[in-house]
Structures are given as structure tokens and as C-alpha cells.
Write a protein that holds these residues in place. Structure first.
Motif, short mmCIF file in Angstrom:
data_model
loop_
_atom_site.label_atom_id
_atom_site.label_comp_id
_atom_site.label_asym_id
_atom_site.label_seq_id
_atom_site.Cartn_x
_atom_site.Cartn_y
_atom_site.Cartn_z
N UNK A 311 60.35 43.11 -21.36
CA UNK A 311 60.41 44.31 -20.80
C UNK A 311 59.37 45.41 -21.56
N UNK A 312 59.68 45.42 -22.78
CA UNK A 312 59.04 46.23 -23.50
C UNK A 312 57.53 45.95 -23.60
N UNK A 313 57.07 44.79 -23.78
CA UNK A 313 55.91 44.16 -23.79
C UNK A 313 55.15 44.56 -22.48
N UNK A 314 55.87 44.54 -21.27
CA UNK A 314 55.14 44.54 -19.97
C UNK A 314 54.95 45.98 -19.85
N UNK A 315 55.85 47.03 -20.20
CA UNK A 315 55.61 48.45 -20.07
C UNK A 315 54.39 48.85 -20.95
N UNK A 316 54.32 48.25 -22.11
CA UNK A 316 53.19 48.75 -22.89
C UNK A 316 51.91 48.14 -22.45
N UNK A 317 51.85 46.91 -22.17
CA UNK A 317 50.69 46.09 -21.76
C UNK A 317 50.01 46.33 -20.26
N UNK A 318 51.13 46.74 -19.49
CA UNK A 318 50.61 46.81 -17.86
C UNK A 318 50.23 48.36 -17.59
N UNK A 319 50.16 49.02 -18.58
CA UNK A 319 49.53 50.46 -18.35
C UNK A 319 48.11 50.66 -19.00
N UNK A 320 47.11 51.14 -18.33
CA UNK A 320 45.65 51.25 -19.01
C UNK A 320 45.75 52.74 -19.83
N UNK A 321 46.15 52.67 -20.85
CA UNK A 321 46.32 53.68 -21.87
C UNK A 321 44.99 54.44 -22.16
N UNK A 322 44.08 53.59 -22.37
CA UNK A 322 42.84 54.25 -22.72
C UNK A 322 42.39 55.14 -21.57
N UNK A 323 42.21 54.59 -20.21
CA UNK A 323 42.05 55.29 -19.21
C UNK A 323 42.72 56.56 -18.98
N UNK A 324 44.14 56.39 -19.11
CA UNK A 324 44.94 57.60 -19.07
C UNK A 324 44.56 58.84 -20.06
N UNK A 325 44.44 58.34 -21.40
CA UNK A 325 44.08 59.27 -22.37
C UNK A 325 42.54 59.75 -22.04
N UNK A 326 41.65 59.01 -21.61
CA UNK A 326 40.11 59.61 -21.41
C UNK A 326 40.47 60.55 -20.23
N UNK A 327 41.13 60.57 -19.03
CA UNK A 327 41.25 61.22 -18.14
C UNK A 327 41.92 62.70 -18.45
N UNK A 328 42.93 62.45 -19.28
CA UNK A 328 43.66 63.65 -19.65
C UNK A 328 43.05 64.48 -20.74
N UNK A 329 42.38 63.98 -21.52
CA UNK A 329 42.07 64.55 -22.76
C UNK A 329 40.59 64.75 -23.13
N UNK A 330 39.84 64.20 -22.27
CA UNK A 330 38.37 64.17 -22.10
C UNK A 330 37.67 63.99 -23.45
N UNK A 331 38.16 63.08 -24.17
CA UNK A 331 37.57 62.52 -25.41
C UNK A 331 38.06 63.46 -26.70
N UNK A 332 38.81 64.25 -26.30
CA UNK A 332 39.30 65.28 -27.50
C UNK A 332 39.98 64.47 -28.50
N UNK A 333 40.91 63.59 -27.99
CA UNK A 333 41.88 62.71 -29.07
C UNK A 333 41.26 61.31 -28.62
#
Length: 550
Positions: A311-333
Motif C-alpha cells: 500500500x505504501x509503494x502504491x501511494x508513492x508510485x501512483x502519484x506523478x510527484x514531478x508533475x505536481x511539484x512543477x505545477x505548484x512551484x514553477x521550478x523554484x524547487x
């Protein structure tokens, strides 16, 4: 929230070793970029607005990273981390050596140093500081967790020589001693033992705190005219160039940025990513990635839902974290590629720690874990119970961006079938909540000087339980990891330590004991009239050599 452990570097047997941390060197270059060739302007004051209020300004007691900004102008350290060269250099300790069994470190101290209350800095002062850190009455949430398992005592050899004796080898000792958490305070002040220790710091630094921290407002400093013991190689020597420094609390992002652009303050912390491009046209925007644990989500591995690694692996691998970070932080982080920030000593290569985005595989894992059903709202179920995750958050202590991040995680997790319920806690309940484990998920970041931060975050001894506040909020226990982290402290041989820490990071990744999100750090802005601001090894701004033209 962001919590602090220390800063980056590594110690040897009396000599400093080069730290190949290009990120931090680049941060220093960025910080001083734009400084003109004219003679520095001295005098005047500078006001720096921060976004978070420290719960306690005693750096020995707190684990908050904001304390670094508040305490560093006042405290010096035994060792200086030179971010430009990546080396550990003498500061209040002029030299050091370690015994063959690595259980005794002897420090020869600088002479002529005094605390701002007139108390001399000597071997007894070093002993008083280290003893204060491990004293249970200090209730240390940071420094004690680092050194207490190793510290035996400190012996005064003579007025300017002290030997720190350890129960077992601790290879990270030198770098820890370079951090604000181990900054030297007046033993006379520490001996008062009152609640005032959480509002005022008395040190030997280039500034003197005036009146202490004023709740909801900030703190004022004046220049320590007697200051003449900056570390060799520092960007400035002698007293600070500013007459005064003022740290002001402005928690609301728009109000903080507005105060900068209107000239009410000279510098601000935590620039919202959305404002970076706009401010770069008229202000100086300075960046530095912090060493330690990336800003991450910590699943409670002892909870009913996340006790299953699938379940932990599914939660981690099933979300596009890079897309989420780029949308939210615009490359600042930068999007996190593993448990540790790229600025951390002994960080493993991203190729060995990065986990690909794979929602199809995440779905398979949830099916295998028995969460095959769906209810009327589309959430996954098992045995008639919904796949519910309580996400404990303290909005009052979080940035607006991190609050939005939690909401975005909630929305993305729903696509996988997780019912993420954000539970807003008062800050007074954080420790109790962590001890009782009444959550499935918490988010935070931990700064740390090297990969030993993994011991605090994932070591079995650090699990938060009733009656004991540990930093292991994932409540993760793994004997193999414990052994790797212990072995890494038994040697100062860097290749050996690097190999052990690489294995440790892989173990944490394999067990999905953490969900890394982004590499946190400092993103500050100053007016064009401010020069000389640099970042220390914890990515905190230093105003010692700063000037403000009038």
C-alpha cells in the motif's frame, strides 16, 4: 513545517576534508552575485521578515529550522563549515584531534573570546553547553537526539583544552559541532535554567539579542563591537558591518512580499514560487538547497493501512510527484529523487533511489493487498471498509504552498482510490499526535549535515511513542537499517561510509518508508540596496557581512 538537525560536512583526524557539494557552492555564488566592487557600506540597520514563529529560540532545545535564522547571529560554533570550499575549518576551536579508538576528541580552543555577558569562552563553557544539550530538562527535540546515544562527558584538560569523550565512535561529531544546534551559549546564562532560555540567547556572536523574542512580532539585535573571532576565510573579519539587525514575523505571504516591495523591510524569507519571476526584475532572489531529508510525506508504517508495504509503494508510485511539484512551484524547487536532498553529504545517486511514476503498477499492488472493492464514491474498499488515510497537518505552521500541496495530494490520491482526509492539528498537539500515532500520514522536512539524519528519521530508537518524542514519525523499524547506520558511524573512511549510507537509502526506498516530494531550502529576496548576504551550511542566510546602502 521544517525541522532542523544540522549542516553539511565531514570530519577527519584533526584535519578538514573537502566536501564535493556543488549545490552549496553554487548557492554561495548566487548569494553574493550582484555585490559591487565599491567599498562595503558600514552602519545602519537591516530588517529581515520571516514566515514562521519559533516555538523556542534556544538552539539546543528546538528542532525547528527557523531557529537557525534567529540564533545564528548570536552564537558561534566550535567548527566552521566553509560552504565555498566544502571544508570544515577551525572557529572557536583552533584545532582538534581524535584518539585511535575514535572515542575521545580533544579540542584546543581559541583564546580571547568572550560571551556578550562578559563570561569568558573556555573549556568549561564547552562542557556546560554539551551537558545542557543532553540534559533531560532541556527537552531537546533536535541536538540531543543526534549526540545523546554517543556522548559520555566532557573533561576540562586546561582552560583552553577540552576532551569530549564518547561511549562509541561517532564519525559525524565534527560536522554536528558546526551547526547552530550545537552553537555555544554563555554558561552563566544556561545556568539560569528558566523559561527565558526559550526567548533569549546569549552567545559570543557578531550580534547581541536585545530583549528576546517578542511573541507574534520578532526580535532585535545590535552589533557586538567586541567581536573579533570570525573563522579564518569568512567573508568578513571583525565586528559586523551593520549597526543593527531586526527579524520581523510576517506569516502571510502577500503581506511579507508587500512589505519588501514597499520598502518596509529589506529582505524576506520563503518567497512564494509564484512571485519569483516577478521579483527577479527589481529585487535579488537568492537560493540554497538545504542538506538533509527532502520535504516528504511520512506514512505511519504501524497503522492499519500503511503497515502493508504494498500500500505504501502504491501511494508513492501512483502519484506523478514531478508533475505536481512543477505545477505548484514553477521550478523554484527540484522534485525529490530520493530520501536525501542533493546537498547532503553521502546522498546516493538519484539513479538508485528514484521511483518511476507507474499508476498501473500502483493499482496492481492495491489489488494484491486486498483493496479490490469500490464504494459508491469510487474509493477502494476491503472487507467493507474504505481505504482511508488521515493526513495530519498543522496549517498554522505550514507555508501556503505546502497547504496547497496537501490538497493536491488529496486530489491525486483519490484517483488511486485513497480517501485522504486532511486533519488540521493545533501545533500544541503535534507531539502528542506523533507519540500516539493517530494518523496515517504526516509531512515535514528535516535538515541534517550528512546522511546520519536517516538515523533520526528511520532508526528504531527514534520511533515516537507515548512518553518519548522521537523524530521517526514513520514509526519504521528495520534491524538491517539500524545496523547499517550504526556501522557508518564507526569509521571516518569516507568510501566506507558512503557505501553504507547508500545501502541504507536503498533499504528505506525499498520499504517505501517515506514519500519524497521536493528538495527544500532557502528562497529569499532582498532589495537591491542589500549586499553581502551569504548562506551557511544549513541554507540559512547570514547577515554578518551584510550591508545596506543608504
Amino acid at each position: 513545517m521544517h525541522w532542523r538537525e544540522g549542516r553539511t560536512g565531514v570530519g577527519g583526524t584533526g584535519t578538514t576534508r573537502r566536501l564535493a557539494t556543488a549545490t552549496m557552492a553554487a548557492a554561495l555564488v548566487a548569494a553574493v552575485a550582484g555585490c559591487g566592487g565599491d567599498a562595503p557600506v558600514t552602519g545602519g540597520g537591516l530588517t529581515y521578515a520571516i514566515n514562521q514563529e519559533p516555538q523556542c529560540v534556544d538552539p539546543h532545545a528546538t528542532g525547528q529550522s527557523v531557529t537557525s535564522s534567529v540564533a545564528r547571529p548570536v552564537v558561534d560554533s566550535l567548527v566552521w563549515h566553509d560552504t565555498a570550499s566544502g571544508e570544515l575549518r577551525p572557529w572557536l576551536a583552533s584545532s582538534w584531534s581524535v584518539s585511535a579508538d575514535q572515542r575521545s576528541w580533544t579540542f584546543v580552543l581559541r583564546t580571547g573570546v568572550t560571551f556578550s555577558d562578559g563570561t569568558p569562552f573556555d573549556a568549561a563553557a564547552v562542557r556546560a553547553n554539551l551537558d545542557h544539550i543532553v540534559d533531560p530538562r532541556t527537552k531537546s527535540l533536535g541536538a540531543a537526539g543526534v549526540i545523546a546515544p554517543y556522548y559520555r562527558d566532557s573533561q576540562v584538560v586546561d582552560a583552553h583544552t577540552v576532551t569530549v569523550r564518547l561511549k562509541q565512535p561517532f564519525a559525524s561529531l565534527l560536522v554536528q559541532l558546526s551547526t547552530v544546534a550545537f552553537g555555544m551559549q554563555s554558561p552563566k546564562w544556561l545556568a539560569t535554567g528558566g523559561t527565558e532560555l526559550c526567548t533569549t540567547v546569549v552567545g559570543s556572536g557578531p550580534f547581541v539579542m536585545q530583549g528576546g523574542w517578542r511573541k507574534g512580532r520578532g526580535v532585535d539585535y545590535v552589533r557586538n563591537d567586541a567581536y573579533d573571532w570570525a573563522p579564518p576565510g569568512a567573508p568578513h573579519q571583525g565586528p559586523a558591518r551593520l549597526d543593527s539587525l531586526h527579524i520581523k514575523l510576517i506569516t502571510q505571504d502577500s503581506a511579507r512580499i508587500g512589505a519588501l516591495t514597499s520598502g518596509q523591510v529589506d529582505a524576506v524569507a520563503r518567497v512564494p514560487a509564484l512571485d519569483v519571476k516577478r521579483l527577479e526584475g527589481t529585487m535579488r532572489v537568492l537560493r540554497a538547497e538545504a542538506p538533509g531529508e527532502n520535504y516528504s510525506l511520512f506514512p505511519n508504517t504501524a497503522s492499519r493501512v500503511f503497515s502493508d508495504v504494498r500500500v505504501r509503494q502504491a501511494f508513492r508510485g501512483g502519484i506523478d510527484w514531478d508533475n505536481l511539484v512543477q505545477r505548484l512551484f514553477f521550478g523554484a524547487y527540484r522534485t525529490a529523487a530520493g530520501p536525501l536532498s542533493p546537498a547532503t553529504r553521502f546522498v546516493a545517486p538519484a539513479t538508485t533511489t528514484a521511483v518511476p511514476y507507474d499508476p498501473a503498477r500502483a493499482g496492481q499492488l492495491l489489488d494484491e493487498a486486498g483493496w479490490r472493492g469500490r464504494d459508491a464514491e469510487g474509493y477502494r474498499t476491503r472487507d467493507g471498509k474504505r481505504l482511508t488515510v488521515r493526513f495530519a497537518s498543522v496549517k498554522a505552521a505550514e507555508t501556503a504552498e505546502n497547504v496547497t500541496l496537501s490538497e493536491q495530494v488529496q486530489a491525486e490520491a483519490r484517483k488511486l482510490g485513497f480517501d485522504v482526509q486532511i486533519v488540521n492539528l493545533p501545533i500544541s498537539q503535534v507531539i502528542n499526535n506523533a507519540q500516539r500515532g493517530t494518523y496515517e500520514l504526516m509531512a515535514t522536512g528535516f535538515s541534517g549535515p550528512d546522511a546520519d539524519v536517516l538515523r533520526k528519521l528511520f532508526g528504531s530508537d527514534g520511533v515516537a511513542v507515548p512518553g518519548r518524542m522521537g523524530s521517526n514519525i514513520a514509526k519504521y523499524r528495520n534491524a538491517t537499517l539500524d545496523r547499517l547506520l550504526a556501522d557508518a558511524q564507526l569509521t571516518t573512511e569516507e568510501p566506507r561510509r558512503a557505501a553504507l549510507y547508500a545501502q541504507a537509502q536503498k533499504q528505506v526506498v525499498d520499504d517505501a518508508a517515506v514519500v519524497p516530494v521536493y528538495a527544500a531550502g532557502s528562497l529569499i529576496a532582498t532589495t537591491r540596496s542589500v549586499d553581502g548576504v551569504v548562506f551557511d551550511g544549513e541554507a540559512s542566510p547570514s547577515f554578518y557581512a551584510a550591508t545596506r546602502s543608504r
